[in-house]
Scaffold this active site. Structure first.
Site, PDB file in Angstrom:
ATOM      1  N   ASP A 185      11.371  24.654  11.264  1.00  0.00           N
ATOM      2  CA  ASP A 185      11.346  23.565  12.235  1.00  0.00           C
ATOM      3  C   ASP A 185       9.966  23.572  12.888  1.00  0.00           C
ATOM      4  O   ASP A 185       9.519  24.603  13.399  1.00  0.00           O
ATOM      5  CB  ASP A 185      12.423  23.826  13.291  1.00  0.00           C
ATOM      6  CG  ASP A 185      13.005  22.551  13.845  1.00  0.00           C
ATOM      7  OD1 ASP A 185      12.218  21.638  14.132  1.00  0.00           O
ATOM      8  OD2 ASP A 185      14.222  22.478  14.005  1.00  0.00           O
ATOM      9  N   ASP A 287       9.993  18.051  14.468  1.00  0.00           N
ATOM     10  CA  ASP A 287      10.641  17.663  15.713  1.00  0.00           C
ATOM     11  C   ASP A 287       9.996  16.418  16.336  1.00  0.00           C
ATOM     12  O   ASP A 287       8.761  16.364  16.450  1.00  0.00           O
ATOM     13  CB  ASP A 287      10.494  18.848  16.679  1.00  0.00           C
ATOM     14  CG  ASP A 287      11.365  18.730  17.903  1.00  0.00           C
ATOM     15  OD1 ASP A 287      12.588  18.801  17.768  1.00  0.00           O
ATOM     16  OD2 ASP A 287      10.794  18.579  19.012  1.00  0.00           O
ATOM     17  N   GLU A 349      12.052  14.184  12.312  1.00  0.00           N
ATOM     18  CA  GLU A 349      13.072  13.709  13.253  1.00  0.00           C
ATOM     19  C   GLU A 349      12.445  12.527  13.971  1.00  0.00           C
ATOM     20  O   GLU A 349      11.430  12.682  14.636  1.00  0.00           O
ATOM     21  CB  GLU A 349      13.430  14.815  14.250  1.00  0.00           C
ATOM     22  CG  GLU A 349      14.580  14.395  15.146  1.00  0.00           C
ATOM     23  CD  GLU A 349      14.573  15.056  16.512  1.00  0.00           C
ATOM     24  OE1 GLU A 349      15.640  15.130  17.125  1.00  0.00           O
ATOM     25  OE2 GLU A 349      13.498  15.476  16.997  1.00  0.00           O
ATOM     26  N   HIS A 420      22.209  20.159  15.876  1.00  0.00           N
ATOM     27  CA  HIS A 420      22.313  20.967  17.094  1.00  0.00           C
ATOM     28  C   HIS A 420      22.189  20.134  18.364  1.00  0.00           C
ATOM     29  O   HIS A 420      22.250  20.682  19.453  1.00  0.00           O
ATOM     30  CB  HIS A 420      21.218  22.036  17.058  1.00  0.00           C
ATOM     31  CG  HIS A 420      19.856  21.402  17.059  1.00  0.00           C
ATOM     32  ND1 HIS A 420      19.375  20.676  15.982  1.00  0.00           N
ATOM     33  CD2 HIS A 420      18.893  21.338  18.002  1.00  0.00           C
ATOM     34  CE1 HIS A 420      18.174  20.212  16.278  1.00  0.00           C
ATOM     35  NE2 HIS A 420      17.864  20.603  17.497  1.00  0.00           N
ATOM     36  N   ASP A 421      21.978  18.835  18.241  1.00  0.00           N
ATOM     37  CA  ASP A 421      21.790  17.979  19.415  1.00  0.00           C
ATOM     38  C   ASP A 421      22.982  17.072  19.687  1.00  0.00           C
ATOM     39  O   ASP A 421      22.888  16.182  20.538  1.00  0.00           O
ATOM     40  CB  ASP A 421      20.558  17.081  19.217  1.00  0.00           C
ATOM     41  CG  ASP A 421      19.263  17.859  19.291  1.00  0.00           C
ATOM     42  OD1 ASP A 421      19.231  18.904  19.967  1.00  0.00           O
ATOM     43  OD2 ASP A 421      18.274  17.420  18.679  1.00  0.00           O
TER      44      ASP A 421
HETATM   45  C1  NOJ Z   1      14.558  17.385  19.318  1.00  0.00           C
HETATM   46  C2  NOJ Z   1      15.288  18.668  19.092  1.00  0.00           C
HETATM   47  O1  NOJ Z   1      16.203  18.494  18.058  1.00  0.00           O
HETATM   48  C3  NOJ Z   1      15.929  19.043  20.400  1.00  0.00           C
HETATM   49  O2  NOJ Z   1      16.833  20.104  20.266  1.00  0.00           O
HETATM   50  C4  NOJ Z   1      14.849  19.351  21.387  1.00  0.00           C
HETATM   51  O3  NOJ Z   1      15.417  19.569  22.643  1.00  0.00           O
HETATM   52  C5  NOJ Z   1      13.848  18.192  21.496  1.00  0.00           C
HETATM   53  N1  NOJ Z   1      13.493  17.637  20.255  1.00  0.00           N
HETATM   54  C6  NOJ Z   1      12.593  18.657  22.156  1.00  0.00           C
HETATM   55  O4  NOJ Z   1      11.904  19.539  21.321  1.00  0.00           O
END
Ligand code: NOJ
Length: 632
Positions: A185, A287, A349, A420-421
């Site tokens: 990541d 990210d 992402e 994970h979000d």
């Molecule tokens: C996206 C990530 O998936 C998330 O977990 C993170 O809090 C934010 N970006 C900031 O890095």
């Protein structure tokens, strides 16, 4: 699509706006947010209205700069996406099933309550056996963990909670020994405030690192430089009283945004990325990579966010960075100077990007990213992650069909429901415990038979649902903690605020996986307890079903590269076909709980998969959330 409409101005009509790639994406996003059917724009009456008239009609309801901000975004994109029907170019990352590991909660080999690299190593055979082809590790770098590792303190060091660099190297070689790939990541939009660059930058106004960040001197410290809002509540600016400066943080107060316009910073990033690639990692998940290029005013300051866009999208200022002016340049630079020479894979992402923008960053001819995660399938129109509602899978069918049919053979789609979000998708679709199993099988069945690269999130294959947190004390995630505080400040009761958090907290996806092993009593509370019927008693177990479906996809060129056609999209139905010259599959899904008559009963195909426990039911009946796969 042609560029003949450009430059767009207020003299153009709403319909013109919708014809431009970026305008189309922006309007779709707004309509989705407001739960308005796109027909509202495409009908001739509305589509012929000039923007100047909409402006007049809206009067003071729209911030005066609203259309100017949108027009600026549209005109800034100089290209149009290419949509190719040429045969798909094969690649390992189109064939592999990825598995996302959130190291903190995957497997805790030393029983200290935190997952670790040795734990992942111990489970490599399990993953291989499941049929996984590539692993994506959420951040394992050194970090003060304000945002569980997405706040990196040292890009070239492993967080001691997880192990050492030796452990990492060992994990990498053992992953490769099993014929699997491993991607890391890469968090490049920001670093931790504890990163050496930021520490120097803060203390020494004349050091080169000062310009790596957005640091603005202000002796008063009363008003932040812009009205931008952080994704984790409050202003996106933090004031450092000792140094009398503001610094930009789109995420937590400890995640300081990097200034990508600085060439020396980009050089540092490239050298770090190449360092990891030289070690042999196979690529990166990047990210919030679409946020790296921020728009500047001529005097180099950052512009104010439009208030109307802010109130519609929650995060004031977002129009100035989610598809920034140099995004393509910066992506190409990494591709050319790091990824291509290493034949490395990249998946970005990219929150907020619609189909056209995704094409612009993933089209294989554009040499930017290989793939992206776009997120509009995760909530149905008019809903946000923190709403407690039932997800209607009819929306998913229409959303995914649109992408299957129109994204283009030069772009590869990522297929996922969880990460994970987000809370677990299965818990959004049904609250009925008896339906969890069939819904989970349905989601998996679609994920492995639609066209695209599937990303399994750890625990999907165990049938994990959301976790029944009982109070805020059990929730540590910075986003949830800040939002809870914000809701209380806005006058919500504790119960109301907690209910909101419970609906959307990222913590649901971050509890330790249940491996059904002896766990010390003091750690038990942290381990997700599964309803027994899901994990142990169902026969075959959900894990076995994942294995079966992954194997089916892995061995089928038609499922990986074949064509897609929609056969039936009546209410609660989703019937689609996947085929190549050798094989044809037809997949019929019941997207609802009501038992119905099967719509597709061919004489010349074999039924190769059917959701348990319906296997012994007559074929004419389609059970609740049943998915069946026919093959010829
Ligand atoms: C996206 C990530 O998936 C998330 O977990 C993170 O809090 C934010 N970006 C900031 O890095």
């Amino acid at each position: 699509m042609k560029r003949s409409l450009y430059p767009i101005s207020v003299k153009n009509t709403l319909g013109d706006l919708y014809k431009t790639p970026v305008g189309h994406d922006i309007l779709d996003k707004l309509l989705l947010q407001l739960n308005i059917d796109p027909f509202w724009i495409t009908n001739p009456v509305v589509s012929n209205i000039p923007l100047s008239m909409v402006k007049k009609l809206a009067g003071s309801k729209l911030d005066p700069g609203f259309f100017d901000a949108i027009i600026a975004l549209i005109n800034q994109e100089k290209d149009v996406p290419c949509v190719s029907n040429a045969p798909i170019t094969p690649a390992w990352w189109k064939e592999a099933v990825f598995y996302q590991i959130y190291p903190r909660s995957f497997y805790d080999s030393d029983r200290d309550g935190v997952g670790d690299l040795k734990g992942i190593l111990e489970k490599l055979d399990y993953l291989k056996d499941l049929g996984v082809g590539a692993l994506w590790l959420s951040p394992v770098y050194d970090s003060p963990n304000d945002d569980n590792g997405y706040d990196i303190r040292d890009y070239r060091k492993i967080l001691s909670d997880f192990g050492s660099m030796e452990d990492f190297d060992h994990l990498l070689s053992e992953t490769h020994n099993r014929g699997m790939k491993l991607i890391m990541d890469l968090v490049l939009n920001h670093t931790s405030d504890e990163h050496a660059w930021f520490q120097k930058a803060l203390k020494d106004p004349s050091c080169p690192e000062r310009d790596y960040y957005y640091i603005i001197p202000d002796p008063e410290g009363k008003t932040p430089p812009t009205n931008w809002i952080s994704f984790f509540s409050g202003s996106a600016w933090r004031y450092f009283p000792e140094e009398k400066v503001w610094a930009l943080h789109l995420f937590s107060k400890k995640q300081m945004d990097l200034n990508w316009d600085n060439p020396a910073l980009r050089q540092e990033i490239l050298s770090m990325v190449n360092w990891w690639l030289d070690k042999g990692v196979d690529g990166f998940r990047m990210d919030v990579i679409n946020y790296i290029s921020k728009e500047h005013l001529p005097d180099h300051s950052l512009p104010q966010g439009n208030e109307t866009i802010g109130s519609l999208m929650t995060f004031t200022g977002i129009e100035h960075y989610y598809y920034g002016p140099h995004l393509h340049d910066y992506l190409r630079e990494i591709k050319e100077k790091a990824f291509l020479p290493h034949n490395a894979f990249s998946v970005g992402e990219t929150p907020g990007l619609g189909m056209n923008m995704c094409r612009m960053v993933t089209g294989q001819e554009r040499k930017e990213l290989d793939m992206v995660f776009s997120f509009d399938q995760l909530e149905t129109p008019g809903h946000t992650r923190f709403d407690d509602y039932l997800y209607d899978l009819n929306y998913y069918r229409d959303y995914i069909t649109n992408w299957m049919l129109h994204y283009g053979n030069n772009c590869q789609m990522s297929l996922f429901y969880n990460n994970h979000d987000n809370p677990r998708m299965v818990s959004k679709v049904t609250k009925d415990p008896a339906m969890v199993f069939p819904v989970q099988v349905l989601l998996a069945g679609m994920q492995f038979t639609l066209r695209g690269t599937p990303f399994v999130f750890q625990g999907d294959e165990m049938g994990l649902t959301n976790y029944a947190f009982s109070s805020m004390e059990e929730i540590t995630d910075v986003e949830s903690v800040n939002l809870y505080q914000e809701l209380i400040e806005k006058g919500k009761t504790r119960e109301e605020a907690f209910a909101t958090i419970l609906a959307g907290t990222r913590e649901h996806a971050r509890v330790l996986l249940p491996w059904n092993e002896d766990i010390p009593a003091d750690q038990k509370a942290k381990v997700h307890k599964l309803p027994a019927y899901l994990f142990q008693e169902a026969d075959p177990s959900i894990t076995a079903i994942y294995k079966e479906l992954i194997a089916l996809r892995k061995n089928s060129h038609a499922l990986i590269y074949g064509d897609f056609a929609l056969l039936n999209r009546k209410r609660d139905r989703f019937v689609y076909k996947r085929w190549d010259e050798k094989e044809t599959f037809v997949i019929e899904c019941n997207l609802g709980k009501t038992v119905r008559k099967a719509a597709f009963l061919p004489k010349d195909m074999t039924l190769i998969f059917r959701t348990e426990p319906y296997k012994n039911e007559p074929k004419e009946t389609l059970g609740s959330y049943e998915i069946r796969i026919w093959k010829k």
